[in-house]
Scaffold this motif. Structure first.
Motif, PDB file in Angstrom:
ATOM      1  N   ASN A 146      -0.261   1.000  -4.569  1.00  0.00           N
ATOM      2  CA  ASN A 146      -1.569   1.473  -4.197  1.00  0.00           C
ATOM      3  C   ASN A 146      -1.809   2.667  -5.674  1.00  0.00           C
ATOM      4  O   ASN A 146      -1.292   2.883  -6.673  1.00  0.00           O
ATOM      5  CB  ASN A 146      -1.082   2.790  -3.081  1.00  0.00           C
ATOM      6  N   ASP A 191      -9.065   0.148  -2.843  1.00  0.00           N
ATOM      7  CA  ASP A 191      -8.520  -1.018  -3.046  1.00  0.00           C
ATOM      8  C   ASP A 191      -8.593  -1.796  -4.344  1.00  0.00           C
ATOM      9  O   ASP A 191      -8.496  -3.143  -4.171  1.00  0.00           O
ATOM     10  CB  ASP A 191     -10.215  -1.513  -1.653  1.00  0.00           C
ATOM     11  N   GLN A 230     -11.376   4.748  -1.409  1.00  0.00           N
ATOM     12  CA  GLN A 230     -11.373   4.145  -0.966  1.00  0.00           C
ATOM     13  C   GLN A 230     -11.050   3.092  -1.690  1.00  0.00           C
ATOM     14  O   GLN A 230     -10.191   1.726  -1.833  1.00  0.00           O
ATOM     15  CB  GLN A 230     -11.993   3.890   0.248  1.00  0.00           C
ATOM     16  N   GLN A 288     -18.967   0.898   3.953  1.00  0.00           N
ATOM     17  CA  GLN A 288     -17.918   1.565   4.249  1.00  0.00           C
ATOM     18  C   GLN A 288     -18.167   3.327   4.371  1.00  0.00           C
ATOM     19  O   GLN A 288     -17.145   3.833   4.698  1.00  0.00           O
ATOM     20  CB  GLN A 288     -17.101   1.265   2.494  1.00  0.00           C
ATOM     21  N   GLY A 317     -13.111  -4.268   1.722  1.00  0.00           N
ATOM     22  CA  GLY A 317     -12.031  -4.269   0.955  1.00  0.00           C
ATOM     23  C   GLY A 317     -10.802  -4.972   0.559  1.00  0.00           C
ATOM     24  O   GLY A 317     -12.126  -5.601  -1.064  1.00  0.00           O
ATOM     25  N   ILE A 318     -10.388  -4.743   0.036  1.00  0.00           N
ATOM     26  CA  ILE A 318      -9.783  -5.817  -1.245  1.00  0.00           C
ATOM     27  C   ILE A 318      -9.910  -6.886  -1.573  1.00  0.00           C
ATOM     28  O   ILE A 318     -10.410  -7.622  -2.679  1.00  0.00           O
ATOM     29  CB  ILE A 318      -8.013  -5.745  -0.531  1.00  0.00           C
ATOM     30  N   HIS A 357      -7.885  -1.723   4.334  1.00  0.00           N
ATOM     31  CA  HIS A 357      -7.828  -2.657   3.347  1.00  0.00           C
ATOM     32  C   HIS A 357      -8.346  -3.926   2.971  1.00  0.00           C
ATOM     33  O   HIS A 357      -8.830  -4.224   2.439  1.00  0.00           O
ATOM     34  CB  HIS A 357      -6.353  -1.667   2.405  1.00  0.00           C
ATOM     35  N   GLU A 378       1.431  -1.359  -0.348  1.00  0.00           N
ATOM     36  CA  GLU A 378      -0.041   0.247   0.075  1.00  0.00           C
ATOM     37  C   GLU A 378       0.799   1.602  -0.153  1.00  0.00           C
ATOM     38  O   GLU A 378       0.137   2.391  -0.836  1.00  0.00           O
ATOM     39  CB  GLU A 378      -0.702   0.062   1.268  1.00  0.00           C
TER      40      GLU A 378
END
Length: 252
Positions: free
Chosen positions: A125, A180, A176, A152, A211-212, A205, A71
């Motif tokens: 990122n 992600d 965000q 979120q 997140g991801i 994240h 990140e």
């Protein structure tokens, strides 16, 4: 739940994955095989950084480490092609490291352990020049279902200590989501059969619900590993610091 999302969020107590000793019944061997390990850290917890360095060394020593994704560096940067003996300044230049935002002393040991093992370190990122476009990209809202999107929003509000004006919530949520999604693409692109991509990112994240993991392709086996605060973690009041900077900026 989609195949790539871990069936349960994994909490690994510090040093458990390194020493092979069972802590909470978990071992590194229990997380593998996996296409990716998504390590969610507290950025100012020094014990987390030590764990990350040792995790790099452990996976590389087994010949299982495909890449380390960060990140802390922007997508498009990489140490690929550098010699194992590359010095820290060369590595930082390859990653366009921003020491103002991310202290090299914290992340350098994990990065250099990968370079010295001949494993590429990848910036993951969202690049800065894409931030403004992400804020205006309403299509990003559809990457989460309604309940997750609202969660979120709440996370963004809380993370900014309720200081953000309502008009800025959705743009910050989109940033965000874009981050992600960008990190997920970096991980997916680096995946190799029989090996593991190690992602280092903030715990938010790595959240399996928001997140991801929500942005990874089906079939890619990713294990979110959420690191709890260590006993040595600083007791910083982040909201107090943010309010001080926020009001100082407003006064200026």
């Amino acid at each position: 739940m989609r195949q790539h999302v871990l069936r349960r969020a994994t909490t690994v107590f510090l040093a458990a994955v390194l020493l092979g000793c069972a802590v909470g019944g978990l071992r590194l061997d229990e997380l593998l095989p996996a296409d990716a390990l998504l390590v969610g850290e507290q950025h100012d917890d020094g014990a987390h950084h030590q764990l990350e360095r040792d995790l790099v060394q452990s996976l590389a020593g087994r010949g299982r480490l495909a890449a380390v994704a960060l990140e802390m560096a922007e997508q498009g940067t990489s140490t690929a092609g550098l010699p194992r003996a590359a010095d820290e300044s060369t590595v930082q230049a390859s990653l366009r490291w921003d020491g103002k935002g991310w202290p090299w002393d914290a992340y350098g040991p994990a990065v250099m352990a990968a370079v010295q093992a001949g494993v590429p370190v990848l910036g993951a990122n969202l690049p800065r020049e894409r931030l403004a476009a992400a804020m205006q990209d309403a299509s990003l809202d559809a990457t989460l279902d309604g309940a997750a999107l609202e969660s979120q929003r709440e996370a963004i509000r809380a993370g900014h200590c309720d200081l953000l004006p309502a008009s800025q919530i959705d743009p910050m949520v989109r940033v965000q989501l874009a981050r992600d999604r960008t990190m997920a693409r970096t991980v997916a692109d680096a995946a190799q059969p029989g090996r593991t991509v190690l992602l280092l990112a903030g715990a938010g994240h790595v959240d399996p619900a928001l997140g991801i993991p929500r942005h990874l392709p089906p079939g890619l086996v990713a294990r979110p590993v959420l690191l709890p605060p260590s006993a040595a973690a600083p007791g910083t009041d982040h909201c107090a610091e943010l309010r001080r900077r926020w009001h100082g900026r407003s006064a200026g």
